[in-house]
Each structure stands twice: as C-alpha cells, then as structure tokens.
Design a protein around this motif. Structure first.
Motif, PDB file in Angstrom:
ATOM      1  N   UNK A   4      64.206  63.924  28.546  1.00  0.00           N
ATOM      2  CA  UNK A   4      64.712  63.311  29.763  1.00  0.00           C
ATOM      3  C   UNK A   4      63.551  62.549  30.390  1.00  0.00           C
ATOM      4  N   UNK A   5      63.704  61.237  30.588  1.00  0.00           N
ATOM      5  CA  UNK A   5      62.609  60.375  31.033  1.00  0.00           C
ATOM      6  C   UNK A   5      63.018  59.651  32.309  1.00  0.00           C
ATOM      7  N   UNK A   6      62.329  59.943  33.419  1.00  0.00           N
ATOM      8  CA  UNK A   6      62.663  59.355  34.713  1.00  0.00           C
ATOM      9  C   UNK A   6      61.456  58.612  35.282  1.00  0.00           C
ATOM     10  N   UNK A   7      61.574  57.295  35.553  1.00  0.00           N
ATOM     11  CA  UNK A   7      60.443  56.568  36.151  1.00  0.00           C
ATOM     12  C   UNK A   7      60.188  57.043  37.577  1.00  0.00           C
ATOM     13  N   UNK A   8      58.940  57.310  37.904  1.00  0.00           N
ATOM     14  CA  UNK A   8      58.610  57.818  39.240  1.00  0.00           C
ATOM     15  C   UNK A   8      57.471  57.067  39.913  1.00  0.00           C
ATOM     16  N   UNK A   9      56.770  56.195  39.206  1.00  0.00           N
ATOM     17  CA  UNK A   9      55.649  55.524  39.844  1.00  0.00           C
ATOM     18  C   UNK A   9      55.131  54.362  39.032  1.00  0.00           C
ATOM     19  N   UNK A  10      54.294  53.549  39.670  1.00  0.00           N
ATOM     20  CA  UNK A  10      53.713  52.422  38.954  1.00  0.00           C
ATOM     21  C   UNK A  10      52.367  52.059  39.573  1.00  0.00           C
ATOM     22  N   UNK A  11      51.549  51.424  38.770  1.00  0.00           N
ATOM     23  CA  UNK A  11      50.288  50.852  39.204  1.00  0.00           C
ATOM     24  C   UNK A  11      50.205  49.431  38.686  1.00  0.00           C
ATOM     25  N   UNK A  12      49.674  48.513  39.493  1.00  0.00           N
ATOM     26  CA  UNK A  12      49.412  47.166  39.007  1.00  0.00           C
ATOM     27  C   UNK A  12      48.275  47.201  37.998  1.00  0.00           C
ATOM     28  N   UNK A  13      48.375  46.368  36.976  1.00  0.00           N
ATOM     29  CA  UNK A  13      47.277  46.219  36.032  1.00  0.00           C
ATOM     30  C   UNK A  13      46.321  45.144  36.541  1.00  0.00           C
ATOM     31  N   UNK A  14      45.048  45.395  36.390  1.00  0.00           N
ATOM     32  CA  UNK A  14      44.018  44.452  36.834  1.00  0.00           C
ATOM     33  C   UNK A  14      42.992  44.284  35.724  1.00  0.00           C
ATOM     34  N   UNK A  15      42.194  43.235  35.830  1.00  0.00           N
ATOM     35  CA  UNK A  15      41.057  43.032  34.932  1.00  0.00           C
ATOM     36  C   UNK A  15      39.803  43.444  35.695  1.00  0.00           C
ATOM     37  N   UNK A  16      38.938  44.237  35.073  1.00  0.00           N
ATOM     38  CA  UNK A  16      37.672  44.593  35.714  1.00  0.00           C
ATOM     39  C   UNK A  16      36.520  44.075  34.852  1.00  0.00           C
ATOM     40  N   UNK A  17      35.480  43.606  35.542  1.00  0.00           N
ATOM     41  CA  UNK A  17      34.302  43.079  34.857  1.00  0.00           C
ATOM     42  C   UNK A  17      33.058  43.655  35.508  1.00  0.00           C
ATOM     43  N   UNK A  18      31.917  43.632  34.802  1.00  0.00           N
ATOM     44  CA  UNK A  18      30.659  44.004  35.462  1.00  0.00           C
ATOM     45  C   UNK A  18      30.295  42.938  36.498  1.00  0.00           C
ATOM     46  N   UNK A  19      29.483  43.307  37.458  1.00  0.00           N
ATOM     47  CA  UNK A  19      28.975  42.312  38.393  1.00  0.00           C
ATOM     48  C   UNK A  19      28.090  41.322  37.635  1.00  0.00           C
ATOM     49  N   UNK A  20      28.176  40.058  37.994  1.00  0.00           N
ATOM     50  CA  UNK A  20      27.391  39.039  37.307  1.00  0.00           C
ATOM     51  C   UNK A  20      28.053  38.490  36.065  1.00  0.00           C
ATOM     52  N   UNK A  21      29.208  38.999  35.695  1.00  0.00           N
ATOM     53  CA  UNK A  21      29.938  38.497  34.535  1.00  0.00           C
ATOM     54  C   UNK A  21      30.494  37.114  34.847  1.00  0.00           C
ATOM     55  N   UNK A  22      30.678  36.245  33.843  1.00  0.00           N
ATOM     56  CA  UNK A  22      31.230  34.914  34.082  1.00  0.00           C
ATOM     57  C   UNK A  22      32.571  34.908  34.831  1.00  0.00           C
ATOM     58  N   UNK A  23      33.381  35.948  34.653  1.00  0.00           N
ATOM     59  CA  UNK A  23      34.663  36.002  35.351  1.00  0.00           C
ATOM     60  C   UNK A  23      34.559  36.611  36.745  1.00  0.00           C
ATOM     61  N   UNK A  24      33.398  37.165  37.066  1.00  0.00           N
ATOM     62  CA  UNK A  24      33.263  37.952  38.294  1.00  0.00           C
ATOM     63  C   UNK A  24      33.446  37.132  39.561  1.00  0.00           C
ATOM     64  N   UNK A  25      33.277  35.830  39.485  1.00  0.00           N
ATOM     65  CA  UNK A  25      33.427  34.988  40.670  1.00  0.00           C
ATOM     66  C   UNK A  25      34.892  34.686  40.982  1.00  0.00           C
ATOM     67  N   UNK A  26      35.765  34.983  40.033  1.00  0.00           N
ATOM     68  CA  UNK A  26      37.194  34.703  40.232  1.00  0.00           C
ATOM     69  C   UNK A  26      37.856  35.832  41.035  1.00  0.00           C
ATOM     70  N   UNK A  27      38.950  35.506  41.727  1.00  0.00           N
ATOM     71  CA  UNK A  27      39.733  36.523  42.417  1.00  0.00           C
ATOM     72  C   UNK A  27      40.919  36.962  41.570  1.00  0.00           C
ATOM     73  N   UNK A  28      41.408  36.032  40.764  1.00  0.00           N
ATOM     74  CA  UNK A  28      42.490  36.376  39.850  1.00  0.00           C
ATOM     75  C   UNK A  28      42.349  35.534  38.591  1.00  0.00           C
ATOM     76  N   UNK A  29      42.898  36.051  37.488  1.00  0.00           N
ATOM     77  CA  UNK A  29      42.749  35.387  36.189  1.00  0.00           C
ATOM     78  C   UNK A  29      44.045  35.492  35.406  1.00  0.00           C
ATOM     79  N   UNK A  30      44.182  34.626  34.417  1.00  0.00           N
ATOM     80  CA  UNK A  30      45.242  34.784  33.426  1.00  0.00           C
ATOM     81  C   UNK A  30      44.740  35.722  32.336  1.00  0.00           C
ATOM     82  N   UNK A  31      45.654  36.390  31.660  1.00  0.00           N
ATOM     83  CA  UNK A  31      45.252  37.280  30.569  1.00  0.00           C
ATOM     84  C   UNK A  31      44.503  36.490  29.491  1.00  0.00           C
ATOM     85  N   UNK A  32      44.877  35.242  29.284  1.00  0.00           N
ATOM     86  CA  UNK A  32      44.223  34.406  28.270  1.00  0.00           C
ATOM     87  C   UNK A  32      42.740  34.212  28.564  1.00  0.00           C
TER      88      UNK A  32
END
Length: 302
Positions: free
Chosen positions: A157-185
């Motif tokens: 018996x499988x009942x959905x009860x919660x969710x979390x948004x998926x995010x991208x995390x990077x180290x500080x100083x990473x090329x993507x770190x200056x962005x606020x949001x990104x495409x998966x690509x």
C-alpha cells in the motif's frame, strides 16, 4: 497436555486440600481429582501423596511445580500483552530514509502520542535506503516505512505524503555558483556526486536526465543525501539533491532548477497483505487523515 490441568495442579499444590482448591478454581472436587489423575497418567509419576489431612507434593511434584509455574507465568504475561495490544497499546516499528529523520517522522510520532494522551504506545525508529526499507518491510522487520516510491509495488500500500524540491548544489567558487537558477543541461559538463544504486533518489534523477536525453558525468556515488552535500562542500563535484535545511549550514551554493522542474516524493508504505495490530492501524489512519486535511494533499511541502 491440558493447560487447565496445569493450573489445577498449581492451585492444589498451594492449598494442599482438594476441597479448598476446587472451591478456588470454581470446579467440583471430582473434576479436580480427575484432572490430577489424568495429569499423573500422562507424566507417568505421582505428583501428590496424602499426609494426614493434607495432600502434599511428591519429589516429582516439587520438580514439576517449578516448570508449571514458569509456564503459567509466561503464558499470563503473553495474554496481558495481547490484551493490551487489542486495546491499542504496543510498539509501532517505523523505517524511514534519513532526510525524514530530522523533523518529519519524529514530528508525526510526537503529535500522535500527544493525541492519544493516556494510551501507551511506543515507537522504534530505523533508517535505511528505500531498497533496504522495502526489503525490511517485506521481511516484517517494520510495520510502516516512509521512503521514495518502491520500484516493485506488488502487495504494498503506497500513499504519497510529502515532497521536496530538487535543487543543484555546487561548491563555492564553482563556475555555476554565481547563478541563482539553472537548467539541468547546464550540469552536464561538470563531474557529479551521484546517488548510488539502491537509493530511491537514483531512479528519480536518472528519469530527470532521461527527459533531456542526456547522461551526467558521475565522479562519485554514495547513498545518503547528507554525505553527498558534504562531498560537494569539499569540492568533489556538484550534485542534484532534494532541498533540505542542512544545505543552508554548509559552504555550498543552492541553485533552483528552471527546467525540467522536479521534486522528490515521499510515500508511506505498508504491506497490504499483512495484519496490522490496532496500534499500527490507528497510526496509519492518523497519518492518512492528516494528509487528507492538507490543501495540497501533502503533509510536508518544503
């Protein structure tokens, strides 16, 4: 061996008189005499002998009394436990993935106990990957589990009860770190810390990349969200993970996914074919009702 006869034997051993023992047992004296005779016939030894007006134990009776009292004590304890369980008392064995151990599962359990007030319900808590938890559920190690969607739902018996948004995390100083949001690509050209086989999240993220027809560069694999976040913070790569408050305390940059938008779903899972003790059924119903009361149909929505 007749259990009633063992109880009769213990009572007669205590009173040492057939008349008094029969009265205490609410049976006739001939019925008690017959029961003791049958017991002695089955055991092949005399348990009692007459001494004046009293009926006392023989040497064999004294030895058998020890086992008889232990048997009755153990049985009575089991009966009391089963009666308590029938009235909603007992232990509820919960399994859950680690991200739900910070607040979600403890909060549910605490709210449920407060709702019961005087009723005695206890919990046992166990963590693992979705694959481990589902196996444990099928092996009856857990009553209810909270995890990602099982790959094989047969008999569950499988009942959905919660969710979390998926995010991208990077180290500080990473090329993507200056962005606020990104495409998966945008993540494709960078090595990633990936969820290992057996983790429910691996299937979720694999499906996400399949939507854009690409395969990520996997540098390292591990099962736990927290470990992945720690590796990213120490420059081992980037990662796609469910958002969790822990990320705010680490030296990582948290980037929202523009497209495809994705979240991680959590489910309450139990064995649909297994008997649920009253305390387990009550907790299951509580979570289901609490879930239905939410406008978006999820208890937990970060």
């Amino acid at each position: 061996m007749n259990l009633f006869y063992i109880r009769y034997f213990v009572e007669l051993a205590k009173e040492q008189q057939y008349t008094k023992a029969a009265k205490n047992l609410n049976i006739t004296q001939p019925s008690l005499s017959h029961a003791i005779h049958q017991l002695e016939e089955e055991l092949g030894v005399l348990l009692f002998e007459k001494t004046g007006r009293n009926t006392v134990l023989t040497r064999y009776g004294e030895e058998f009394l020890v086992y008889a009292e232990n048997t009755i004590r153990t049985l009575d304890q089991g009966i009391r436990l089963m009666q308590k369980a029938a009235h909603g008392e007992g232990v509820i064995r919960l399994g859950f993935v680690r991200p739900l151990g910070m607040d979600f599962v403890p909060g549910l359990a605490d709210d449920y106990r407060k709702r019961l007030q005087d009723e005695m319900v206890q919990f046992s808590f166990h963590t693992g990957t979705t694959h481990e938890l589902v196996n444990g559920l099928k092996e009856k190690q857990y009553d209810i589990i909270f995890c990602s969607r099982p790959v094989d739902e047969s008999g569950l018996s499988v009942l959905p009860v919660g969710r979390q948004d998926l995010v991208v995390i990077t180290p500080e100083g990473h090329p993507l770190a200056e962005e606020k949001n990104v495409d998966l690509a945008d993540t494709l050209k960078y090595p990633q810390i990936y969820f290992a086989e057996g983790s429910g999240m691996r299937d979720v993220i694999n499906e996400l990349y399949s939507l854009i027809g690409e395969t990520p560069q996997i540098a390292y694999e591990t099962e736990e969200d927290e470990v992945i976040a720690g590796l990213v913070a120490h420059n081992f790569g980037i990662a796609v993970v469910p958002y969790m408050k822990l990320l705010e305390r680490l030296t990582v940059k948290i980037l929202k996914l523009r497209k495809p938008r994705a979240d991680r779903m959590y489910y309450m899972v139990c064995d649909a074919t297994a008997y649920k003790p009253p305390c387990v059924q009550s907790f299951y119903d509580y979570v289901s009702e609490k879930n239905e009361m939410q406008e978006d149909k999820f208890i937990w929505n970060i």
